[in-house]
Design an enzyme around this catalytic site. Structure first.
Site, PDB file in Angstrom:
ATOM      1  N   HIS A 169      72.508  25.595  62.607  1.00 52.13           N
ATOM      2  CA  HIS A 169      71.538  25.614  61.507  1.00 52.13           C
ATOM      3  C   HIS A 169      72.245  25.055  60.272  1.00 52.13           C
ATOM      4  O   HIS A 169      73.377  25.429  59.987  1.00 52.13           O
ATOM      5  CB  HIS A 169      71.088  27.059  61.269  1.00 52.13           C
ATOM      6  CG  HIS A 169      69.896  27.196  60.380  1.00 52.13           C
ATOM      7  ND1 HIS A 169      69.934  26.887  59.047  1.00 52.13           N
ATOM      8  CD2 HIS A 169      68.630  27.606  60.635  1.00 52.13           C
ATOM      9  CE1 HIS A 169      68.738  27.118  58.527  1.00 52.13           C
ATOM     10  NE2 HIS A 169      67.932  27.545  59.464  1.00 52.13           N
ATOM     11  N   ARG A 201      63.855  25.691  51.806  1.00 55.39           N
ATOM     12  CA  ARG A 201      63.537  24.259  51.676  1.00 55.39           C
ATOM     13  C   ARG A 201      62.032  24.032  51.794  1.00 55.39           C
ATOM     14  O   ARG A 201      61.471  23.184  51.118  1.00 55.39           O
ATOM     15  CB  ARG A 201      64.311  23.463  52.733  1.00 55.39           C
ATOM     16  CG  ARG A 201      65.779  23.305  52.364  1.00 55.39           C
ATOM     17  CD  ARG A 201      66.594  22.720  53.497  1.00 55.39           C
ATOM     18  NE  ARG A 201      66.909  23.721  54.502  1.00 55.39           N
ATOM     19  CZ  ARG A 201      66.947  23.498  55.801  1.00 55.39           C
ATOM     20  NH1 ARG A 201      66.651  22.296  56.279  1.00 55.39           N
ATOM     21  NH2 ARG A 201      67.262  24.468  56.643  1.00 55.39           N
TER      22      ARG A 201
END
Ligand SMILES: Cc1cc2nc3c(=O)[nH]c(=O)nc-3n(C[C@H](O)[C@H](O)[C@H](O)COP(=O)(O)OP(=O)(O)OC[C@H]3O[C@@H](n4cnc5c(N)ncnc54)[C@H](O)[C@@H]3O)c2cc1C
Length: 603
Positions: A236, A256
């Site tokens: 990740h 995000r």
């Protein structure tokens, strides 16, 4: 003569995360007697940590979404190595599974008109993640657990399975110990569902907790089941990197999705510098458009920060290597900047990302509403696992089913965020349904006493070596080695070294000793876990050596491009008759024309 406590059930589920609980609920609802075993306490499985949400094409926020778009996104994310039938079932069935969860009491965030709210996430064309702030996994586990307890599941908390038991070809039970007293237990069952989660603890920097030592994969392998896609380990892109004590802890992609941007130390949004051709038509080419996308503008394309995880992780690594990283060796993730765009930004951030706010405030003394976070890649998810029939989730060993992170097929070379929680619901449910049906058609098998005696002896051997090297040194050495030699960027020379090191570590693990007694003895438990960790590490390394190309989460410095011949096969692993680890390339079956057409249409 082995000493143990015996239990009898129709269906035994190993693992109490989302997949295990969903399977147990379904099997129990089918009227069979079900046991669930978990290494930790009920409600503490990995699933509880899931933050961003459950991907399902409910089309509540954007009515252009449908199972067809979700299917195409999942296949593109997996670089077309996915089992297309699983991807189809998953996309079609996920919405109903989310509604079912809601009907059982899960309280999702809402749209203004009262429907389940959905958020943006990497690789998903439209806002698709049903969520509860950034605590979706907690709500999912709480709901499934309450529902399962009402159905009368027998739950065995803080129990660890160390071997599966077979009668001929068929799996007929499992043997393990309880942490509290160190007593042994024999679970006899007509069908066994593996739902043991991932392998993150094979690496030094990981978002995974102590339980994720790849036990289910090793249990299946030893029982003779086939595995696949073990080269695809997801790193990740955004884990915490500072302070060292929390290195690896996840920073959700939801940051995000809600407008957070990645910058290097020069303040540049470096993700605009390299947009892969496969995604160019769907990705914003300027900051303004990217921002509009995160705010729900249907005509805008998503910002490059929401490209797939493998790509974002490699871009971060590149910035750091080329000297543009943050002070502690990562990059900056900034959500505080949105105060330039919206009023009451700090309150907005705290409401959308409460766990992230608290995580950084308490662990790093950073207020994310005012300052940027420092982040870097962390080992997060295993795309590979036990090969299963897409419909029933049965492995190629009769009576043995697998679902959730320890199963394989749905995600191909790379999982899209949010597609794990929906995977747990869709395929957990199917595993429970088919395991119950199998249990109704079969009787309890015979348990071979010598198999049980051998398992008990193997588990206790560590106490005979008090004073020898302890298990933690071996575990740490393995984690360091996997991080360095079989990490985000790989090459043959280093992976061959890794294989040699794994053999040395296996020899050390054979000599490990522990002291104390059998009650709550973490040293003893770690010594037992070493065997799974070493087995899965060897699988990852051998599969990664075999795939001589770069695709999805698997990137090789020595073969930096995709190779069409590897785009047509999965790498399969099985234990050979002489105990050797066999690696083969298995051709992917031809996709039916109607699914091919969907992919063409969505390009
Ligand atoms: C921090 C974090 C955030 C995430 N956020 C998201 C997200 O927003 N959306 C998403 O889709 N995915 C997310 N993921 C991924 C997702 O949470 C996991 O892939 C998923 O929860 C795995 O579920 P599972 O049921 O397969 O296994 P788990 O939830 O990992 O449960 C495994 C169970 O097996 C048990 N077990 C293991 N070995 C043994 C053994 N030998 N004997 C007995 N029991 C055993 C464990 O104790 C546990 O009960 C996130 C992951 C992390 C770490």
């Amino acid at each position: 003569m082995a000493e143990y406590i015996k239990h009898e059930h129709d269906v035994l589920v190993i693992g109490a995360g989302g997949a295990g609980l969903r399977a147990a609920v379904e099997a129990s609802a089918a009227g069979v007697k079900v046991a669930v075993i978990t290494k930790s306490l009920l409600g503490k499985a990995h699933t509880v940590m899931a933050e961003g949400g459950i991907a399902a094409a409910l089309a509540n926020v954007d009515d252009r979404d449908s199972w067809r778009v979700h299917f195409a996104d999942t296949m593109r994310g997996g670089q077309y190595l996915n089992n297309w039938r699983m991807a189809e079932l998953h996309a079609k069935e996920a919405p109903e599974c989310v509604r079912e969860l809601e009907a059982w009491g899960a309280l999702f965030d809402r749209t203004p008109d009262g429907r389940i709210l959905q958020r943006n996430f990497g690789g998903h064309r439209y806002p698709r993640l049903a969520h509860v702030g950034d605590r979706t996994g907690l709500e999912m586990i709480r709901t499934l657990q309450d529902h399962g307890i009402h159905l009368g599941l027998d739950v065995f908390m803080e129990y660890t399975v160390v071997t599966l038991l077979k009668d001929g070809d068929r799996v007929v039970g499992a043997f393990g110990y309880d942490r509290e007293r160190g007593r042994f237990h024999l679970f006899q069952a007509k069908a066994v569902v593996l739902a043991t989660g991932g392998i993150g603890r094979a690496y030094k920097i990981t978002s995974n907790s102590w339980e994720y030592t790849g036990d289910g994969l090793a249990l299946a392998y030893e029982a003779g089941a086939g595995l696949q896609d073990m080269e695809f380990v997801q790193f990740h892109p955004t884990g915490m990197i500072w302070p060292p004590s929390v290195c690896g802890l996840l920073v959700t992609e939801g940051v995000r999705g809600d407008g957070g941007v990645l910058r290097n130390k020069e303040g540049r949004r470096f993700m605009f510098d390299s947009i892969p051709p496969l995604y160019a038509s769907q990705t914003a080419d300027n900051e303004e458009e990217g921002w509009r996308y995160t705010q729900g503008d249907k005509n805008a394309r998503r910002p490059p920060e929401l490209l797939t995880r493998d790509h974002v992780a490699r871009c971060i690594r590149r910035e750091v290597r080329e000297g543009r990283g943050s002070p502690h060796g990562g990059v900056f993730l900034d959500i505080a900047w949105i105060k330039q765009r919206i009023r009451n930004a700090p309150e907005h951030i705290k409401r959308k990302l409460p766990s992230m706010y608290h995580q950084f405030k308490q662990l790093a003394d950073i207020d994310i509403t005012q300052e940027a976070m420092e982040v870097g890649p962390t080992t997060h998810y295993m795309m590979g696992g036990v090969s299963v029939d897409p419909g029933s989730q049965m492995s190629d060993v009769p009576g043995l089913f697998a679902s959730g992170e320890c199963g394989a097929g749905l995600h191909g070379a790379n999982r899209l965020g949010g597609n794990s929680l929906s995977d747990l619901l869709v395929f957990g449910k199917r595993a429970g349904q088919y395991a119950a049906a199998y249990a109704k058609e079969n009787s309890l098998g015979n348990i071979n006493p010598s198999d049980v005696e051998r398992a008990e002896k193997q588990a206790l051997v560590f106490f005979e070596r008090d004073g020898a090297e302890g298990p933690y040194a071996v575990q740490n050495a393995l984690q360091d080695m996997m991080q360095d030699l079989v990490g985000i960027v790989r090459q043959e020379k280093e992976m061959l070294q890794a294989l040699d090191r794994i053999q040395e570590l296996k020899a050390r693990a054979q000599r490990v000793g522990v002291s104390g007694n059998r009650e709550y003895n973490p040293g003893w438990h770690t010594a037992i876990d070493l065997s799974s960790l070493l087995t899965v590490s060897e699988m990852v390394t051998k599969a990664a050596l075999e795939r001589k190309e770069s695709r999805g989460a698997h990137f090789r410095d020595d073969y930096p491009n995709k190779d069409a011949k590897f785009g047509a096969c999965n790498i399969a692993i099985r234990k050979g008759a002489a105990g050797e680890m066999q690696i083969t390339r298995v051709p992917i079956p031809e996709m039916p024309p109607e699914l091919k057409q969907i992919i063409e249409e969505m390009k």
